[in-house]
Design a protein around this motif. Structure first.
Motif, PDB file in Angstrom:
ATOM      1  N   SER A 110       0.855  -1.183   0.000  1.00 38.98           N
ATOM      2  CA  SER A 110       0.000   0.000   0.000  1.00 38.98           C
ATOM      3  C   SER A 110       0.889   1.230   0.000  1.00 38.98           C
ATOM      4  CB  SER A 110      -0.932   0.004   1.222  1.00 38.98           C
ATOM      5  OG  SER A 110      -0.188  -0.050   2.428  1.00 38.98           O
ATOM      6  N   ASP A 112       1.477   5.296   1.158  1.00 37.90           N
ATOM      7  CA  ASP A 112       1.101   6.314   2.131  1.00 37.90           C
ATOM      8  C   ASP A 112       2.014   7.514   1.929  1.00 37.90           C
ATOM      9  OD1 ASP A 112      -0.283   7.318   4.526  1.00 37.90           O
ATOM     10  OD2 ASP A 112       1.662   7.095   5.494  1.00 37.90           O
ATOM     11  N   ARG A 119       2.182  -4.880   4.496  1.00 37.00           N
ATOM     12  CA  ARG A 119       1.275  -5.271   5.570  1.00 37.00           C
ATOM     13  C   ARG A 119       0.689  -4.062   6.298  1.00 37.00           C
ATOM     14  NH1 ARG A 119       4.837 -10.543   7.505  1.00 37.00           N
ATOM     15  NH2 ARG A 119       4.071 -11.881   5.841  1.00 37.00           N
ATOM     16  N   GLY A 120       0.556  -2.975   5.549  1.00 39.66           N
ATOM     17  CA  GLY A 120      -0.018  -1.771   6.116  1.00 39.66           C
ATOM     18  C   GLY A 120       0.870  -1.063   7.103  1.00 39.66           C
ATOM     19  N   TYR A 635      -6.136  -6.851   7.764  1.00 37.00           N
ATOM     20  CA  TYR A 635      -5.231  -6.444   8.839  1.00 37.00           C
ATOM     21  C   TYR A 635      -6.035  -6.074  10.094  1.00 37.00           C
ATOM     22  CZ  TYR A 635      -2.165  -5.698   4.796  1.00 37.00           C
ATOM     23  OH  TYR A 635      -1.457  -5.852   3.641  1.00 37.00           O
ATOM     24  N   GLN A 652      -2.600   1.992   9.334  1.00 37.01           N
ATOM     25  CA  GLN A 652      -2.793   0.632   8.829  1.00 37.01           C
ATOM     26  C   GLN A 652      -4.269   0.434   8.479  1.00 37.01           C
ATOM     27  OE1 GLN A 652      -2.813  -2.881  11.416  1.00 37.01           O
ATOM     28  NE2 GLN A 652      -1.209  -3.759  10.111  1.00 37.01           N
ATOM     29  N   PRO A 653      -4.589   0.203   7.200  1.00 36.49           N
ATOM     30  CA  PRO A 653      -5.999   0.048   6.814  1.00 36.49           C
ATOM     31  C   PRO A 653      -6.544  -1.301   7.286  1.00 36.49           C
ATOM     32  CG  PRO A 653      -4.591  -0.384   4.932  1.00 36.49           C
ATOM     33  CD  PRO A 653      -3.680   0.080   6.043  1.00 36.49           C
ATOM     34  N   LEU A 656      -7.009  -4.430   2.251  1.00 33.25           N
ATOM     35  CA  LEU A 656      -6.450  -3.906   1.007  1.00 33.25           C
ATOM     36  C   LEU A 656      -6.646  -4.963  -0.068  1.00 33.25           C
ATOM     37  CD1 LEU A 656      -4.565  -1.840  -0.542  1.00 33.25           C
ATOM     38  CD2 LEU A 656      -2.656  -3.273   0.229  1.00 33.25           C
ATOM     39  N   GLN A 679      -9.172   0.258  -1.030  1.00 29.08           N
ATOM     40  CA  GLN A 679      -8.806   0.351   0.390  1.00 29.08           C
ATOM     41  C   GLN A 679      -9.900   1.156   1.086  1.00 29.08           C
ATOM     42  OE1 GLN A 679      -4.631   1.430   1.550  1.00 29.08           O
ATOM     43  NE2 GLN A 679      -5.633   3.097   2.653  1.00 29.08           N
TER      44      GLN A 679
END
Length: 760
Positions: A110, A112, A119-120, A635, A652-653, A656, A679
Motif C-alpha cells: 500500500s 502512504d 502489511r499496512g 489487517y 494501517q488500513p 487492502l 482500500q
C-alpha cells in the motif's frame, strides 16, 4: 488431494503458528553436492550416448539447445525465504510514469504519502533499499522511472540479513547484460498543470570478460491540486475560533539520472563489479491560500502564498569483489560511498483582510549527508546439507544542516534557525544464517543478527548522544510436498527491530509556520521536537504460508502473520511552557515522539495469479490469452496503551485488495489490461486524545500495448480514472473534552501517458 491432506496435517501440527505468515528456505541442491550429482548424471548418460554413436563416415545434423529465461514465479518458488520478484514484464506492463505506480499494484503493498509499505506498516517498519543499500535521505521512489530498474524484490518479513519488521522492498537498478543491448524509451504524460515526459537510453554490451551497462534518463513532471480545509481551535483564553481555507498547490520537477555498472570476470573464480549513480533534481513549488473566518475573532491572515525552489544531488559509487572457491564457498567484499546534498530556498508573504502586508519571510536550508559503508559475506557449504552464510556491515553517516530565516530582512538566530546542526550516525552489524537441507522436502534456515547504532548530534547549544543494541534471532522453515516445490509451506519465527529516525531522536525544536512565535498555536498545528531517550522498537513475529505453483505458470498463496511490537513509538501532542525560551515566550502545543508501550498486529494475505482458464475455466476458454491477478489482505492491530475502538497501528488500513486483468488479443499484437486497487476509509486513535481519519482509496488504471515487431512497442496508459477526492481529518481533545480539529478535502489527479520502446 494427497498434497491437500498433507497441508491440513501440517497446519494442525503448527497450530501455535496459526496467525503468522512468512518465509522459510527452499531445499535446493547444495553447491557442495552439485559436482557429485553432475558426475553421477554424466555416468548414467554414458551408455545411452554410446548406443546412438553414428556409423563411421556419417555426420549428425547440428542441434542447438536454448534455455528459456526463468520466470519471476519460478525464481520465487526456489527462494529459501518468502520473496516475490517482479522483473521487466511487471515493470513494463502499463508503461508507468514512475516506480511508485508499479509498487501500488503489487500484492500486499500500500502507498502512504508516496512511500510504499508492507502489511499496512510504514514509518520504518518497511525497509526500502536501492541495490541492497538503504535509500538516501529524502530520496523518493517517484524520481525513478521503471526503465531504470532491473527488478523489484519484496521480502515478506525479517531475515538475518534484512531485519525489516514488515519486510523489505529492494529496488535493483539495471545490470550489465550478457549480449549487446541498446534500448530507447520515450514517455509523454499529463497529470495536471502542463504536459510532462521522459526519455531514457540504455547501452549495454559484453567485450570478452568485461560487460557494462550505461542507462541515462531525463524526466520532466508537473502537477497541481486544489483543496478545501476547515479547522476549529480554542485560544488559551477560551475563545473558540474556526476558519475555512481554499488552497492550491503546484509543483514542477526535472530529474536527470545516470547509473553505469561494470562487471569484469577475472577467470573462473573472481568477479569485480563497479557501479556509480548520480541523480540531479530540480523542483519548483508554489502554494496559495485564502482564509475566511467562520467563528470568533477574525484570523489575522486573510491570504498568503509561498514559492520555493530546491536543487538536490545524489552521488553514489560502489565496488564489490566476489571470489569463488573450489569447494563451493564464496567470499564477497563490498564498499560504497554516497553523498547527498539539498539546497532549498522559499519566499512567503501573508496579508491582512485589508490587503496590508503582515509577514514577509525568506528561508534557506542547506542539507548535506555523506555515507560510507563496508561489508562482507562468506558463504560456505558444510557437508552435503548445510550452507552457512556469515556477514558484517559497518556504516557511518555524517549530516550537516543549516536553516536560516529572515523576517522583513532581519535574520532570526535561535536554537532552531541560524545555527548549524550536525549529526553522526554509526552502525555495526554481524549476522549468521544456515541453509540446512534436511531432506528433499524439508529445509530450515536459522539465523542471528547483532546490531549496534550510535547517534550523536549537536545544534551549537546541546549535544545528544544515543546508543542502542539489539539481538535478532530468526528461524525459517520450508516444507515441499513434491521435489519441484509446486506445493510448499513456509513458516517462520523472527525477532526484528526498528531504529528511531534521526529526526525523532534529536532534540531540535521546530516551529509550526502556520502560527507566529508570538502567539499560541493549536494542537492541530503543533510545533515539533525530538526525544533523545527513544529506544528501538522490538518485534516478535510468526508467519505461516501455503504456496501452490501450477504447471502452466502463476501462483496461489495464502498466509497469516502475527507481530508483537514492544516499546512502540508514537507522537504525543501537549501544551508546553518555557521549553524553548530562546524561540518563543508563549505556551505552545508541541508534538514529541515517545515509547508508549506494546502493540500487536495480525493479518491474512491471499494472492492468485495465472492464466484465466486455470482459475476460472467457466469464464475463459483454453488459450484465451487472459492473465488474472488478485490479492486481498486483511489487517487487525491494537495498541495496548490506547483505548479502543480503532486503536490500530499508525495508518494501517483494515483491508487492502488488488485486482488485475491482461488480455493478449489473438493475432493482433495488442495487449489490453486494467487494474483496480481498493482500500476502505478508516479511523485511527493515535492516543487517547488524538484521532485521525482517512478516506477510502479507489484507484483504477488501464492500458493498451501494441507490439509492433520484435524490437519496438507502443503503450498507452490511463491512471486513476475514478479520481475520488481524498479526505483527511485530525482531532485533538483537551482535558475538559473540547476537540480541536481540521478536515481537508483534496482532489486527486488523473493521468494519461504514452510510451514508445525501441530496442536495436
Amino acid at each position: 488431494m494427497t498434497a491437500i491432506r498433507q497441508f491440513l496435517t501440517l497446519a494442525l501440527l503448527l497450530g501455535p503458528l496459526a496467525l503468522q505468515a512468512q518465509t522459510p528456505p527452499l531445499p535446493t541442491t547444495s553447491a557442495a553436492s552439485a559436482p557429485a550429482a553432475a558426475a553421477s548424471a554424466a555416468s548414467a548418460a554414458a551408455p545411452a550416448k554410446a548406443a546412438v554413436e553414428p556409423p563411421a563416415g556419417n555426420t549428425l545434423d547440428r542441434v542447438q539447445v536454448t534455455a528459456a529465461a526463468e520466470t519471476d514465479d519460478g525464481l520465487r518458488r526456489r527462494q529459501s525465504v518468502a520473496m516475490s520478484i517482479y522483473g521487466r514484464e511487471e515493470l513494463d506492463r502499463q508503461g508507468d510514469i514512475d516506480v511508485t505506480d508499479v509498487l501500488k499494484r503489487l500484492p500486499g503493498v500500500s502507498m502512504d504519502g508516496g512511500a510504499p509499505r508492507l502489511r499496512g506498516l510504514g514509518g520504518g517498519y518497511t525497509q526500502i533499499l536501492i541495490n541492497g543499500e538503504p535509500a538516501p535521505p529524502g530520496f523518493s521512489l517517484d524520481s525513478l522511472a521503471p526503465a531504470d530498474v532491473e527488478r523489484i524484490e519484496v521480502v515478506s518479513g525479517a531475515t538475518a540479513e534484512y531485519p525489516g519488521v514488515a519486510g523489505t522492498i529492494n529496488v535493483v537498478l539495471r545490470e550489465p547484460p550478457r549480449t549487446l543491448q541498446r534500448e530507447w524509451r520515450s514517455n509523454l504524460n499529463h497529470r495536471a498543470l502542463q504536459p510532462g515526459g521522459s526519455t531514457a537510453f540504455q547501452w549495454g554490451d559484453r567485450l570478452g570478460a568485461l560487460s557494462f551497462v550505461v542507462p541515462l534518463s531525463i524526466s520532466r513532471g508537473a502537477q497541481a491540486t486544489d483543496y478545501e480545509q476547515v479547522r476549529l481551535s480554542r485560544t488559551p483564553a477560551g475563545e473558540v475560533r474556526s476558519q475555512a481555507i481554499q488552497g492550491r498547490d503546484e509543483g514542477r520537477s526535472t530529474t536527470v539520472q545516470v547509473a553505469p555498472r561494470l562487471q569484469w570476470k577475472a577467470g573462473d573464480w573472481d568477479t569485480f563489479n563497479l557501479s556509480a549513480f548520480w541523480q540531479h533534481g530540480q523542483s519548483r513549488n508554489a502554494s496559495e491560500r485564502d482564509i475566511t473566518t467562520l467563528l470568533g475573532t477574525p484570523w489575522a491572515t486573510a491570504r498568503d502564498g509561498s514559492q520555493s525552489e530546491t536543487d538536490s544531488d545524489v552521488r553514489r559509487a560502489a565496488a564489490n569483489w566476489v571470489h569463488k572457491q573450489q569447494d563451493g564457498g564464496k567470499l564477497e567484499l563490498k564498499g560504497s560511498w554516497q553523498d547527498t546534498t539539498r539546497d532549498s530556498g522559499s519566499h512567503y508573504d501573508s496579508y491582512r483582510a485589508d490587503g496590508r502586508l503582515l509577514v514577509t519571510r525568506e528561508t534557506r536550508t542547506d542539507f548535506g549527508e555523506q555515507r560510507g559503508a563496508l561489508g562482507g559475506r562468506w558463504t560456505q557449504p558444510v557437508a552435503d546439507d548445510h550452507t552457512v552464510v556469515t556477514g558484517w556491515d559497518v556504516e557511518t553517516r555524517e549530516r550537516d544542516e543549516l536553516r536560516r530565516v529572515w523576517d522583513f530582512g532581519v535574520e532570526r538566530l535561535d536554537s532552531a534557525t541560524g545555527l548549524p546542526f550536525t549529526a553522526r550516525i554509526g552502525r555495526a552489524a554481524v549476522f549468521i544464517q544456515d541453509d540446512w537441507t534436511i531432506s528433499p522436502q524439508w529445509g530450515v534456515q536459522p539465523g542471528l543478527r547483532l546490531e549496534e547504532v550510535r547517534t550523536r548530534s549537536d545544534d551549537g547549544r546541546n549535544t545528544i548522544d544515543n546508543r542502542a543494541r539489539v539481538t535478532a534471532p530468526t528461524l525459517h522453515i520450508n516444507y515441499r510436498f513434491d521435489p519441484k516445490g509446486r506445493d510448499q509451506i513456509r513458516a517462520s519465527l523472527t525477532r526484528s527491530f526498528k531504529m528511531p529516525d534521526l529526526s525523532a531522536l534529536v532534540g531540535r525544536y521546530v516551529l509550526n509556520g502556520s502560527y507566529e512565535r508570538t502567539e499560541t498555536n493549536t494542537p492541530i498545528a503543533a510545533d515539533s521536537a525530538g526525544n533523545p531517550q527513544l529506544q528501538p522498537e522490538l518485534s516478535t513475529g510468526l508467519d505461516l504460508r501455503f504456496e501452490h505453483y501450477p504447471a502452466s505458470g502463476g501462483v496461489f498463496s495464502v498466509g497469516v502473520f502475527y507481530r508483537r511490537i514492544d516499546d512502540l513509538i508514537r507522537r504525543g501532542v501537549r501544551l508546553e511552557s518555557g521549553m524553548a525560551p530562546d524561540i518563543t515566550q508563549v505556551p505552545r502545543w508541541v508534538s514529541r515522539p515517545m515509547n508508549i508501550g506494546q502493540a500487536t498486529t495480525r493479518g491474512l494475505e491471499l494472492e492468485i495469479k495465472g492464466r484465466g482458464e486455470e482459475w476460472l475455466p467457466v469464464l475463459f476458454d483454453k488459450d484465451s490469452g487472459v492473465n488474472l491477478r488478485a490479492a486481498v489482505s486483511l489487517y487487525r492491530s491494537a495498541v495496548e496503551q490506547v483505548d479502543g475502538p480503532d486503536n490500530r497501528l499508525e495508518a494501517q488500513p483494515p483491508w487492502l485488495s488488488n485486482l488485475g486483468l491482461d488480455w493478449r488479443v489473438p493475432r493482433s499484437g495488442w495487449t489490453l489490461g486494467a487494474s483496480l486497487v481498493l482500500q476502505p476509509g478508516y479511523t485511527t486513535n493515535q492516543t487517547d486524545l488524538q484521532l485521525a481519519r482517512r478516506s477510502a482509496v479507489r484507484t483504477l488504471d488501464a492500458f493498451a500495448a501494441w507490439k509492433v515487431d520484435r524490437f519496438s512497442q507502443l503503450r498507452l496508459g490511463l491512471t486513476n480514472l475514478l479520481a475520488p477526492d481524498s479526505v483527511a481529518a485530525n482531532t485533538v481533545d483537551d482535558l475538559d473534552g473540547f476537540s480541536a480539529g481540521s478536515s481537508t478535502r483534496r482532489n486527486t489527479l488523473r493521468a494519461v501517458n504514452a510510451s514508445w520502446v525501441v530496442r536495436f
